[in-house]
Scaffold this motif. Structure first.
Motif, mmCIF file in Angstrom:
data_model
loop_
_atom_site.group_PDB
_atom_site.id
_atom_site.type_symbol
_atom_site.label_atom_id
_atom_site.label_comp_id
_atom_site.label_asym_id
_atom_site.label_seq_id
_atom_site.Cartn_x
_atom_site.Cartn_y
_atom_site.Cartn_z
ATOM 1 N N ARG A 251 60.404 -15.704 -32.812
ATOM 2 C CA ARG A 251 59.444 -16.864 -32.236
ATOM 3 C C ARG A 251 59.883 -17.021 -31.036
ATOM 4 O O ARG A 251 61.047 -17.285 -30.453
ATOM 5 C CB ARG A 251 59.666 -17.921 -33.146
ATOM 6 C CG ARG A 251 58.528 -19.017 -32.679
ATOM 7 C CD ARG A 251 58.702 -20.257 -33.379
ATOM 8 N NE ARG A 251 59.861 -21.163 -33.020
ATOM 9 C CZ ARG A 251 60.056 -22.241 -33.837
ATOM 10 N NH1 ARG A 251 59.363 -22.857 -34.492
ATOM 11 N NH2 ARG A 251 61.190 -22.793 -33.254
ATOM 12 N N ILE A 252 58.904 -16.993 -30.023
ATOM 13 C CA ILE A 252 59.076 -17.557 -28.700
ATOM 14 C C ILE A 252 58.389 -18.947 -28.653
ATOM 15 O O ILE A 252 57.048 -19.016 -29.082
ATOM 16 C CB ILE A 252 58.413 -16.689 -27.632
ATOM 17 C CG1 ILE A 252 58.983 -15.463 -27.602
ATOM 18 C CG2 ILE A 252 58.365 -17.362 -26.277
ATOM 19 C CD1 ILE A 252 58.514 -14.422 -26.613
ATOM 20 N N LYS A 253 59.061 -19.971 -28.344
ATOM 21 C CA LYS A 253 58.402 -21.219 -28.164
ATOM 22 C C LYS A 253 59.069 -22.147 -26.987
ATOM 23 O O LYS A 253 60.133 -22.612 -27.076
ATOM 24 C CB LYS A 253 58.969 -22.269 -29.286
ATOM 25 C CG LYS A 253 58.118 -23.496 -29.501
ATOM 26 C CD LYS A 253 58.572 -24.371 -30.697
ATOM 27 C CE LYS A 253 57.737 -25.550 -30.584
ATOM 28 N NZ LYS A 253 58.312 -26.362 -31.972
ATOM 29 N N ARG A 254 58.485 -21.912 -26.093
ATOM 30 C CA ARG A 254 58.620 -22.366 -24.711
ATOM 31 C C ARG A 254 57.672 -22.846 -23.669
ATOM 32 O O ARG A 254 56.383 -22.344 -23.879
ATOM 33 C CB ARG A 254 59.559 -21.409 -23.707
ATOM 34 C CG ARG A 254 60.451 -21.900 -22.452
ATOM 35 C CD ARG A 254 61.195 -20.937 -22.001
ATOM 36 N NE ARG A 254 62.338 -20.348 -22.631
ATOM 37 C CZ ARG A 254 63.197 -19.456 -22.268
ATOM 38 N NH1 ARG A 254 62.911 -18.593 -21.083
ATOM 39 N NH2 ARG A 254 64.032 -19.198 -22.836
ATOM 40 N N SER A 255 57.780 -23.652 -22.985
ATOM 41 C CA SER A 255 56.798 -24.559 -21.998
ATOM 42 C C SER A 255 56.972 -24.204 -20.700
ATOM 43 O O SER A 255 58.041 -24.146 -19.910
ATOM 44 C CB SER A 255 56.679 -25.776 -22.350
ATOM 45 O OG SER A 255 56.769 -26.323 -23.494
ATOM 46 N N LEU A 256 55.912 -24.123 -19.883
ATOM 47 C CA LEU A 256 55.464 -24.071 -18.579
ATOM 48 C C LEU A 256 55.127 -25.543 -18.169
ATOM 49 O O LEU A 256 54.085 -26.079 -18.649
ATOM 50 C CB LEU A 256 54.641 -23.171 -18.120
ATOM 51 C CG LEU A 256 54.894 -21.779 -17.972
ATOM 52 C CD1 LEU A 256 53.421 -20.878 -17.947
ATOM 53 C CD2 LEU A 256 55.676 -21.112 -17.267
ATOM 54 N N VAL A 257 55.981 -26.259 -17.444
ATOM 55 C CA VAL A 257 55.665 -27.575 -16.967
ATOM 56 C C VAL A 257 54.800 -27.578 -15.707
ATOM 57 O O VAL A 257 55.387 -27.186 -14.615
ATOM 58 C CB VAL A 257 57.022 -28.479 -16.919
ATOM 59 C CG1 VAL A 257 56.657 -29.873 -16.709
ATOM 60 C CG2 VAL A 257 57.693 -28.299 -18.262
ATOM 61 N N ILE A 258 53.758 -27.916 -15.665
ATOM 62 C CA ILE A 258 52.628 -27.830 -14.595
ATOM 63 C C ILE A 258 52.654 -29.321 -13.839
ATOM 64 O O ILE A 258 52.760 -30.079 -14.456
ATOM 65 C CB ILE A 258 51.324 -27.616 -15.083
ATOM 66 C CG1 ILE A 258 51.232 -26.342 -16.074
ATOM 67 C CG2 ILE A 258 50.321 -27.417 -13.829
ATOM 68 C CD1 ILE A 258 51.876 -24.947 -15.203
ATOM 69 N N ASP A 259 52.817 -29.170 -12.567
ATOM 70 C CA ASP A 259 52.604 -30.299 -11.695
ATOM 71 C C ASP A 259 51.210 -30.718 -11.828
ATOM 72 O O ASP A 259 50.195 -30.160 -11.680
ATOM 73 C CB ASP A 259 52.920 -29.997 -10.346
ATOM 74 C CG ASP A 259 52.894 -31.081 -9.504
ATOM 75 O OD1 ASP A 259 52.453 -32.312 -9.857
ATOM 76 O OD2 ASP A 259 53.429 -31.423 -8.328
ATOM 77 N N GLN A 260 50.944 -32.014 -12.524
ATOM 78 C CA GLN A 260 49.760 -32.489 -12.621
ATOM 79 C C GLN A 260 48.786 -32.902 -11.438
ATOM 80 O O GLN A 260 47.627 -32.769 -11.506
ATOM 81 C CB GLN A 260 49.556 -33.750 -13.456
ATOM 82 C CG GLN A 260 50.364 -33.500 -14.913
ATOM 83 C CD GLN A 260 50.805 -34.820 -15.663
ATOM 84 O OE1 GLN A 260 49.696 -35.520 -16.298
ATOM 85 N NE2 GLN A 260 51.822 -35.525 -15.516
ATOM 86 N N ASN A 261 49.355 -33.021 -10.466
ATOM 87 C CA ASN A 261 48.678 -33.049 -9.162
ATOM 88 C C ASN A 261 47.961 -31.652 -8.586
ATOM 89 O O ASN A 261 47.094 -31.814 -8.059
ATOM 90 C CB ASN A 261 49.654 -33.380 -8.010
ATOM 91 C CG ASN A 261 50.253 -35.086 -8.230
ATOM 92 O OD1 ASN A 261 49.473 -35.888 -8.543
ATOM 93 N ND2 ASN A 261 51.568 -35.035 -7.779
ATOM 94 N N SER A 262 48.410 -30.526 -9.355
ATOM 95 C CA SER A 262 47.840 -29.437 -9.084
ATOM 96 C C SER A 262 46.446 -29.040 -9.826
ATOM 97 O O SER A 262 45.827 -27.926 -9.685
ATOM 98 C CB SER A 262 48.689 -28.091 -8.948
ATOM 99 O OG SER A 262 49.115 -28.039 -10.248
ATOM 100 N N VAL A 263 46.399 -29.962 -10.700
ATOM 101 C CA VAL A 263 45.290 -29.308 -11.842
ATOM 102 C C VAL A 263 44.025 -30.128 -11.276
ATOM 103 O O VAL A 263 43.607 -31.047 -10.627
ATOM 104 C CB VAL A 263 45.434 -30.211 -13.312
ATOM 105 C CG1 VAL A 263 44.255 -30.109 -14.127
ATOM 106 C CG2 VAL A 263 46.771 -29.745 -13.771
ATOM 107 N N ARG A 264 42.929 -29.313 -11.140
ATOM 108 C CA ARG A 264 41.574 -29.229 -10.501
ATOM 109 C C ARG A 264 40.581 -28.305 -11.048
ATOM 110 O O ARG A 264 40.867 -27.761 -11.771
ATOM 111 C CB ARG A 264 41.779 -29.363 -9.164
ATOM 112 C CG ARG A 264 42.072 -27.981 -8.412
ATOM 113 C CD ARG A 264 42.420 -27.968 -7.210
ATOM 114 N NE ARG A 264 42.947 -26.851 -6.599
ATOM 115 C CZ ARG A 264 42.220 -25.518 -6.441
ATOM 116 N NH1 ARG A 264 41.011 -25.470 -6.831
ATOM 117 N NH2 ARG A 264 42.872 -24.495 -5.979
ATOM 118 N N PHE A 265 39.282 -28.897 -10.648
ATOM 119 C CA PHE A 265 38.161 -27.924 -10.957
ATOM 120 C C PHE A 265 38.177 -26.705 -9.919
ATOM 121 O O PHE A 265 38.665 -26.829 -8.845
ATOM 122 C CB PHE A 265 36.672 -28.609 -10.764
ATOM 123 C CG PHE A 265 36.454 -29.766 -11.837
ATOM 124 C CD1 PHE A 265 36.251 -29.342 -13.259
ATOM 125 C CD2 PHE A 265 36.505 -31.054 -11.712
ATOM 126 C CE1 PHE A 265 36.127 -30.389 -13.983
ATOM 127 C CE2 PHE A 265 36.356 -31.990 -12.278
ATOM 128 C CZ PHE A 265 36.162 -31.741 -13.752
#
Length: 407
Positions: A251-265
């Motif tokens: 199993r691979i179980k790892r996260s990419l932690v995204i800067d929430q300020n960069s989330v947009r339409f």
């Protein structure tokens, strides 16, 4: 010959006894040499040539013959005090019992060696059971030897052991616990030689290399050896990775932690730019049709465009990662779970977790596959207008303060 006999009879009694004892010892040594150096050497080619364990068992049993000769012959030695004869016979009989016990012990070793050559021995060793039998053999031999030396019935000694039961239980507590644990481990197939186990309470993380009655040896990945009492594997929890090894996938179980300020339409031009990705063709076409259909039915002509559904960069990233993993040649997507999910956001960003399985359990290959996937994901994020979140470093503060490069 008659002269020699007359000369012998003319000697002092102690001299006659000494000569007779010496002659008896020579006869016993000659018999011992004949059996071990001639008969056993002759029989050696017919025994197991891959091990000398059977030879050692036969040698210990062969020792019984010269001891029997001496125990019977001592009665023929003249002028020996009766007490000396009795003590000598008792000691020789005790040695006979010991020799038989050693012969049985080596025979059990040989049985274990024979079983170890079978394919199933690696997963179901019998070393613990052999050790239990050895303990029983030597305990019985000890009782018989004491009974022979004091010229009492062994049943009398056994009856006296009842009063010592509490003491024996205390002394052999670990042995009894280990015996029960060994039976449970083997019968329930909980542990095999070669299994990779993790037991944090014992600082063990590696492969099982030996399962004995009292201990289980684990070779950690730093090549150190951890010895675990067998009963601790029943009393404490541990993780066995055998299921992973047998499944063929890891199993691979790892996260990419995204800067929430960069989330947009995404705008129309950005969506058009993302159509360059072949992996997103189906997603963008399906999503565009779905959103257009929803907007036609749910929005009136005078509604503000803010009420319309639109494609987000974070959702498009998840679709891309899923398509990428499904097309990856080293990801086993058909037999195992494949997910790309969004975890609850927090002060350290928005985690996008990748949950999938590689098609190999080899540690080196697994790490290489995992690294390649996340190398690609980290590099592709700017194409979606997203950034990885990380704590500000000294360089970030220097840039913000305009002091970069100053001394």
């Amino acid at each position: 010959m008659d002269d020699i006999l007359l000369d012998y009879l003319a000697l002092a009694p102690w001299m006659q006894a000494a000569i007779a004892l010496f002659a008896l010892l020579l006869v016993a040594l000659a018999i011992n040499w004949l059996i071990k150096r001639v008969l056993l050497k002759f029989a050696a080619p017919y025994l197991d040539t891959r091990s000398d364990t059977a030879d050692r068992a036969a040698a210990w049993l062969a020792t019984v013959v010269p001891l029997l000769v001496m125990s019977r012959g001592v009665l023929l030695v003249p002028h020996l005090p009766e007490a000396v004869v009795t003590v000598t016979i008792n000691v020789l009989q005790a040695l006979i019992v010991f020799s038989v016990a050693m012969g049985i012990s080596w025979a059990l070793n040989y049985v274990n060696e024979l079983y170890a050559r079978r394919p199933e021995a690696r997963s179901r060793p019998i070393k613990g059971y052999v050790q239990v039998l050895k303990i029983a053999v030597f305990c019985g031999a000890a009782i018989l030897m004491i009974a022979v030396l004091i010229e009492e019935s062994p049943l009398l000694l056994l009856s006296g052991l009842g009063a010592m039961a509490a003491v024996l239980l205390l002394v052999f507590k670990d042995t009894i616990l280990s015996l029960v644990a060994s039976v449970q481990l083997t019968s329930n197939d909980m542990l095999r030689v070669g299994d990779w186990i993790e037991m944090p309470s014992m600082n063990a993380d590696g492969d099982v290399i030996d399962i004995a009655l009292h201990t289980v040896k684990v070779q950690n990945f730093d090549k150190t050896i951890t010895t675990i009492p067998t009963h601790r594997l029943i009393a404490d929890s541990y993780r066995n990775w055998r299921g992973m090894s047998e499944s063929g996938g890891r199993r691979i179980k790892r996260s990419l932690v995204i800067d929430q300020n960069s989330v947009r339409f995404l705008g129309e031009e950005e969506i058009a730019g993302l159509r360059r990705f072949k992996l997103l063709d189906d997603y963008l076409a399906r999503k565009a049709e779905e959103i257009a259909e929803w907007n036609r039915h749910e929005l009136s002509s005078d509604c503000d465009t803010i009420n319309a559904r639109r494609i987000t960069n974070i959702g498009t990233l998840r679709a891309y990662v899923i398509a990428y993993l499904k097309s990856h040649p080293r990801i086993a997507g058909e037999r195992f779970t494949l997910l790309v999910r969004q975890l609850p956001p927090g002060p350290e960003g928005l985690p996008i977790e990748i949950y999938c399985f590689t098609d190999t359990v080899d540690w080196g290959e697994y790490e290489a596959i995992q690294a390649d996937i996340f190398d690609h994901m980290l590099a592709i994020l700017p194409e979606f207008g997203l950034r990885i979140f990380q704590q500000p470093s000294g360089l970030d503060f220097a840039v913000a303060l305009g002091t970069r490069g100053e001394h």
